[in-house]
Design a protein around this motif. Structure first.
Motif, PDB file in Angstrom:
ATOM      1  N   ALA A   1      14.629 -13.871 -23.623  1.00 44.51           N
ATOM      2  CA  ALA A   1      15.267 -14.092 -22.328  1.00 44.51           C
ATOM      3  C   ALA A   1      14.215 -14.560 -21.334  1.00 44.51           C
ATOM      4  O   ALA A   1      13.105 -14.021 -21.290  1.00 44.51           O
ATOM      5  N   PRO A   2      14.535 -15.602 -20.539  1.00 46.32           N
ATOM      6  CA  PRO A   2      13.534 -16.105 -19.603  1.00 46.32           C
ATOM      7  C   PRO A   2      13.169 -15.063 -18.555  1.00 46.32           C
ATOM      8  O   PRO A   2      14.037 -14.365 -18.027  1.00 46.32           O
ATOM      9  N   ALA A   3      11.880 -14.928 -18.289  1.00 46.23           N
ATOM     10  CA  ALA A   3      11.439 -14.016 -17.236  1.00 46.23           C
ATOM     11  C   ALA A   3      11.763 -14.628 -15.885  1.00 46.23           C
ATOM     12  O   ALA A   3      11.673 -15.841 -15.693  1.00 46.23           O
ATOM     13  N   LEU A   4      12.177 -13.793 -14.939  1.00 44.42           N
ATOM     14  CA  LEU A   4      12.519 -14.280 -13.603  1.00 44.42           C
ATOM     15  C   LEU A   4      11.264 -14.739 -12.881  1.00 44.42           C
ATOM     16  O   LEU A   4      10.255 -14.028 -12.855  1.00 44.42           O
ATOM     17  N   VAL A   5      11.337 -15.924 -12.296  1.00 40.38           N
ATOM     18  CA  VAL A   5      10.207 -16.481 -11.562  1.00 40.38           C
ATOM     19  C   VAL A   5      10.346 -16.090 -10.094  1.00 40.38           C
ATOM     20  O   VAL A   5      11.320 -16.490  -9.439  1.00 40.38           O
ATOM     21  N   PRO A   6       9.414 -15.332  -9.537  1.00 32.03           N
ATOM     22  CA  PRO A   6       9.527 -14.918  -8.134  1.00 32.03           C
ATOM     23  C   PRO A   6       9.600 -16.126  -7.204  1.00 32.03           C
ATOM     24  O   PRO A   6       8.850 -17.084  -7.347  1.00 32.03           O
ATOM     25  N   GLY A   7      10.533 -16.063  -6.273  1.00 32.14           N
ATOM     26  CA  GLY A   7      10.669 -17.114  -5.274  1.00 32.14           C
ATOM     27  C   GLY A   7      11.464 -18.324  -5.711  1.00 32.14           C
ATOM     28  O   GLY A   7      11.868 -19.134  -4.871  1.00 32.14           O
ATOM     29  N   LEU A   8      11.710 -18.471  -7.024  1.00 33.17           N
ATOM     30  CA  LEU A   8      12.443 -19.641  -7.509  1.00 33.17           C
ATOM     31  C   LEU A   8      13.939 -19.443  -7.286  1.00 33.17           C
ATOM     32  O   LEU A   8      14.484 -18.367  -7.561  1.00 33.17           O
ATOM     33  N   LEU A   9      14.611 -20.488  -6.800  1.00 39.35           N
ATOM     34  CA  LEU A   9      16.058 -20.473  -6.609  1.00 39.35           C
ATOM     35  C   LEU A   9      16.720 -21.303  -7.702  1.00 39.35           C
ATOM     36  O   LEU A   9      16.418 -22.489  -7.864  1.00 39.35           O
ATOM     37  N   SER A  10      17.615 -20.679  -8.468  1.00 41.92           N
ATOM     38  CA  SER A  10      18.393 -21.376  -9.492  1.00 41.92           C
ATOM     39  C   SER A  10      19.782 -21.661  -8.927  1.00 41.92           C
ATOM     40  O   SER A  10      20.494 -20.738  -8.540  1.00 41.92           O
TER      41      SER A  10
ATOM     42  N   LEU B   1      23.708 -19.761 -16.900  1.00 46.54           N
ATOM     43  CA  LEU B   1      23.207 -18.467 -16.419  1.00 46.54           C
ATOM     44  C   LEU B   1      22.162 -17.897 -17.374  1.00 46.54           C
ATOM     45  O   LEU B   1      21.188 -17.275 -16.937  1.00 46.54           O
ATOM     46  N   ALA B   2      22.355 -18.087 -18.683  1.00 52.00           N
ATOM     47  CA  ALA B   2      21.372 -17.598 -19.648  1.00 52.00           C
ATOM     48  C   ALA B   2      20.045 -18.332 -19.516  1.00 52.00           C
ATOM     49  O   ALA B   2      18.982 -17.768 -19.804  1.00 52.00           O
ATOM     50  N   GLY B   3      20.073 -19.592 -19.058  1.00 47.16           N
ATOM     51  CA  GLY B   3      18.842 -20.362 -18.914  1.00 47.16           C
ATOM     52  C   GLY B   3      18.223 -20.305 -17.532  1.00 47.16           C
ATOM     53  O   GLY B   3      17.109 -20.801 -17.345  1.00 47.16           O
ATOM     54  N   ALA B   4      18.925 -19.699 -16.573  1.00 52.45           N
ATOM     55  CA  ALA B   4      18.405 -19.652 -15.205  1.00 52.45           C
ATOM     56  C   ALA B   4      17.158 -18.779 -15.139  1.00 52.45           C
ATOM     57  O   ALA B   4      17.156 -17.646 -15.619  1.00 52.45           O
ATOM     58  N   ARG B   5      16.104 -19.289 -14.515  1.00 57.49           N
ATOM     59  CA  ARG B   5      14.829 -18.566 -14.453  1.00 57.49           C
ATOM     60  C   ARG B   5      14.545 -17.991 -13.073  1.00 57.49           C
ATOM     61  O   ARG B   5      13.587 -17.258 -12.880  1.00 57.49           O
ATOM     62  N   GLY B   6      15.350 -18.327 -12.084  1.00 56.76           N
ATOM     63  CA  GLY B   6      15.031 -17.975 -10.716  1.00 56.76           C
ATOM     64  C   GLY B   6      15.312 -16.531 -10.357  1.00 56.76           C
ATOM     65  O   GLY B   6      16.269 -15.923 -10.846  1.00 56.76           O
ATOM     66  N   GLN B   7      14.475 -15.991  -9.472  1.00 54.62           N
ATOM     67  CA  GLN B   7      14.753 -14.680  -8.883  1.00 54.62           C
ATOM     68  C   GLN B   7      16.053 -14.726  -8.079  1.00 54.62           C
ATOM     69  O   GLN B   7      16.791 -13.748  -8.028  1.00 54.62           O
ATOM     70  N   TYR B   8      16.313 -15.890  -7.498  1.00 54.22           N
ATOM     71  CA  TYR B   8      17.493 -16.063  -6.664  1.00 54.22           C
ATOM     72  C   TYR B   8      18.494 -16.972  -7.373  1.00 54.22           C
ATOM     73  O   TYR B   8      18.114 -17.879  -8.125  1.00 54.22           O
ATOM     74  N   LEU B   9      19.784 -16.743  -7.102  1.00 51.63           N
ATOM     75  CA  LEU B   9      20.840 -17.500  -7.765  1.00 51.63           C
ATOM     76  C   LEU B   9      21.876 -17.935  -6.743  1.00 51.63           C
ATOM     77  O   LEU B   9      22.253 -17.155  -5.856  1.00 51.63           O
ATOM     78  N   ALA B  10      22.338 -19.193  -6.874  1.00 55.03           N
ATOM     79  CA  ALA B  10      23.393 -19.718  -6.016  1.00 55.03           C
ATOM     80  C   ALA B  10      24.315 -20.587  -6.849  1.00 55.03           C
ATOM     81  O   ALA B  10      23.952 -21.040  -7.947  1.00 55.03           O
ATOM     82  N   PHE B  11      25.528 -20.827  -6.325  1.00 59.40           N
ATOM     83  CA  PHE B  11      26.527 -21.627  -7.017  1.00 59.40           C
ATOM     84  C   PHE B  11      27.024 -22.736  -6.096  1.00 59.40           C
ATOM     85  O   PHE B  11      27.189 -22.528  -4.893  1.00 59.40           O
ATOM     86  N   LEU B  12      27.277 -23.898  -6.675  1.00 60.04           N
ATOM     87  CA  LEU B  12      27.898 -25.011  -5.958  1.00 60.04           C
ATOM     88  C   LEU B  12      28.863 -25.722  -6.899  1.00 60.04           C
ATOM     89  O   LEU B  12      28.603 -25.807  -8.103  1.00 60.04           O
ATOM     90  N   ASP B  13      29.952 -26.239  -6.329  1.00 64.98           N
ATOM     91  CA  ASP B  13      30.804 -27.156  -7.074  1.00 64.98           C
ATOM     92  C   ASP B  13      30.325 -28.569  -6.821  1.00 64.98           C
ATOM     93  O   ASP B  13      29.857 -28.892  -5.713  1.00 64.98           O
ATOM     94  N   ALA B  14      30.445 -29.431  -7.815  1.00 64.66           N
ATOM     95  CA  ALA B  14      30.072 -30.823  -7.633  1.00 64.66           C
ATOM     96  C   ALA B  14      30.890 -31.412  -6.482  1.00 64.66           C
ATOM     97  O   ALA B  14      32.113 -31.258  -6.445  1.00 64.66           O
ATOM     98  N   GLY B  15      30.236 -32.074  -5.548  1.00 65.14           N
ATOM     99  CA  GLY B  15      30.884 -32.612  -4.366  1.00 65.14           C
ATOM    100  C   GLY B  15      30.549 -31.842  -3.115  1.00 65.14           C
ATOM    101  O   GLY B  15      30.450 -32.419  -2.035  1.00 65.14           O
TER     102      GLY B  15
END
Length: 465
Positions: free
Chosen positions: A200-209, A267-281
């Motif tokens: 499992a990818p370790a969370l990268v501090p400060g990175l936003l996925s 989500l399984a590949g996300a490495r960021g400490q922070y997470l956000a979602f957007l829809d295309a558009g």
């Protein structure tokens, strides 16, 4: 089913494991038992299954002769002891080499199960020494094993010393935080995968996925605008995880972008400490994420929310991009209102989550907003203009997801009292405004249209009689 780690729990685990093994094997199966279990040996013999019985031994490795016997036997199934002194990781490492084609069967009491946790809190049982289901899931992925079968057995309610409504609420809260808390006894069937182990990818501090979903039919399709807005963010450490068929979309330079088929894979590949979602558009303004991350960094909240508005779009003519027909702000007021958040599922696109502060909470977006609202009070950036533009081709917003009857909210009593007092004050203020409007209208009618005022007054008195 008892949940104490004493004799009753031991017998329950052995019984369920016995039934689990018989449900997984066939008459031509070759079953290796890693501990002598006479009842199970007899049942396998009755099924005409080939059998090999070994003993794990005191050391954390199979003896050379036992390992050679296991390799020669080439089992289709390996049954781990119901009560083993070896860690699960040792078994998986050993069997990956000694029985690479075997299905591994075992069961355990979930250390993160709701009933066991409540029994521990009430002093009715010591804390479990065994693994939690969250830990087992992580270990299987790290060791390169796939799950072929899984059964979860919850302990029935009736924890001594707790009222039933209290027990239900506490179990529901624990299950909202971690879905596996609903299971107290777990039975697994796993097998080695042919590929390499996946850590499992370790969370990268400060990175936003940022997970950008391009699979939804109601989005305007302007994925390039979404990516451009992400490339213009003031927060530099951003990775974008694209979901859906986006092969024809050019990617902005300097923006770390990866393509995935499903949100779960992203989500399984996300490495960021922070997470956000957007829809295309949809688009976000340059300071959007920077403000939210600064706010989270200054406190202890698990998620932060910014003001947003909804833009209704229309398809452009002759291949031109969609155009915005109208906008409306999401009605959030001056403080985060749970009712508004739950009524507007599109607000998921206006928030950021600190993954280090939400424990094993499932982050799949379908029901994420209700779970966040129930367990983690948000930080709301009420000041300033909206910085998130949720775009949609649909005039009518999506209906809110129906809440499960078991959903509970973790809320300090003082906050509840303050919220109720604020609501009462707002209600009294509204009634006062209504009375002032009615008085003013009454005065104007009496002075400007006395005949209408008299008629209305007579009609009202007649109704009161």
């Amino acid at each position: 089913m008892k949940t104490s780690p004493g004799r009753d729990a031991s017998v329950a685990l052995s019984t369920h494991l016995h039934d689990w093994v018989l449900a997984r094997v066939a008459p031509d199966s070759r079953v290796a038992l890693m501990a002598p279990t006479p009842a199970l040996v007899a049942a396998l013999e009755a099924r005409a299954c080939s059998r090999l019985v070994l003993t794990e031994g005191p050391a954390e490795a199979l003896a050379p002769e036992a390992r050679a016997s296991l390799e020669r036997f080439a089992p289709t199934h390996v049954v781990l002891p119901a009560h083993s002194t070896w860690p699960l990781a040792t078994w998986l490492e050993t069997l990956r080499l000694a029985a690479p084609r075997a299905e591994v069967l075992w069961g355990f009491w979930n250390a993160g199960g709701a009933a066991g946790l409540l029994a521990t809190l009430l002093g009715q049982a010591p804390g479990r020494a065994g693994p939690s289901d969250v830990e087992v899931t992580r270990l299987l992925r790290a060791e390169g094993f796939e799950v072929r079968g899984r059964e979860a057995r919850p302990a029935p309610p009736g924890t001594p010393g707790l009222a039933s409504a209290t027990e239900d609420s506490l179990r529901a809260l624990l299950t909202q935080l971690s879905a596996s808390a609903e299971a107290d006894l777990l039975l697994y069937a796993v097998a080695p995968m042919s590929g390499a182990r996946v850590e499992a990818p370790a969370l990268v501090p400060g990175l936003l996925s940022v997970v950008v979903d391009a699979t939804r039919s109601e989005h305007p399709g302007s994925l390039d605008e979404t990516l451009f807005s992400l490339a213009c963010q003031d927060h530099a450490a951003v990775e974008v995880l694209l979901v859906g068929d986006t092969s024809g979309t050019p990617l902005p330079e300097g923006l770390t972008t990866t393509r995935y088929g499903t949100v779960r894979q992203a989500l399984a590949g996300a490495r960021g400490q922070y997470l956000a979602f957007l829809d295309a558009g949809s688009v976000i303004y340059p300071r959007h994420y920077a403000r939210l991350l600064d706010t989270l960094g200054q406190g202890t909240a698990a998620w932060a929310l910014a003001r947003a508005f909804r833009a209704t779009c229309r398809p452009g003519l002759s291949g031109r991009p969609p155009y915005i027909e109208g906008k409306r702000p999401f009605p959030l007021g001056e403080r985060p209102d749970t009712a508004h958040l739950l009524a507007e599922p599109e607000l998921l696109q206006a928030l950021v989550i600190d993954r280090t502060r939400v424990g094993p909470l499932s982050l799949e977006p379908e029901a994420l907003l209700p779970r966040l609202c129930g367990l983690f009070p948000p930080v709301f950036l009420a000041e300033g203009i909206a910085t998130c533009e949720v775009r949609s081709l649909l005039e009518t917003p999506p209906a809110p997801r129906a809440l499960a009857p078991s959903m509970r909210m973790l809320l300090p009593l003082s906050t509840l009292v303050e919220t109720l007092a604020h609501a009462r004050a707002e209600g009294a203020l509204s009634r006062g405004r209504v009375h002032r409007v009615v008085d003013e209208l009454n005065t104007r009618l009496r002075e400007g249209l006395p005949w209408l005022h008299g008629a209305l007054r007579s009609a009202a008195q007649g109704r009161r009689r």
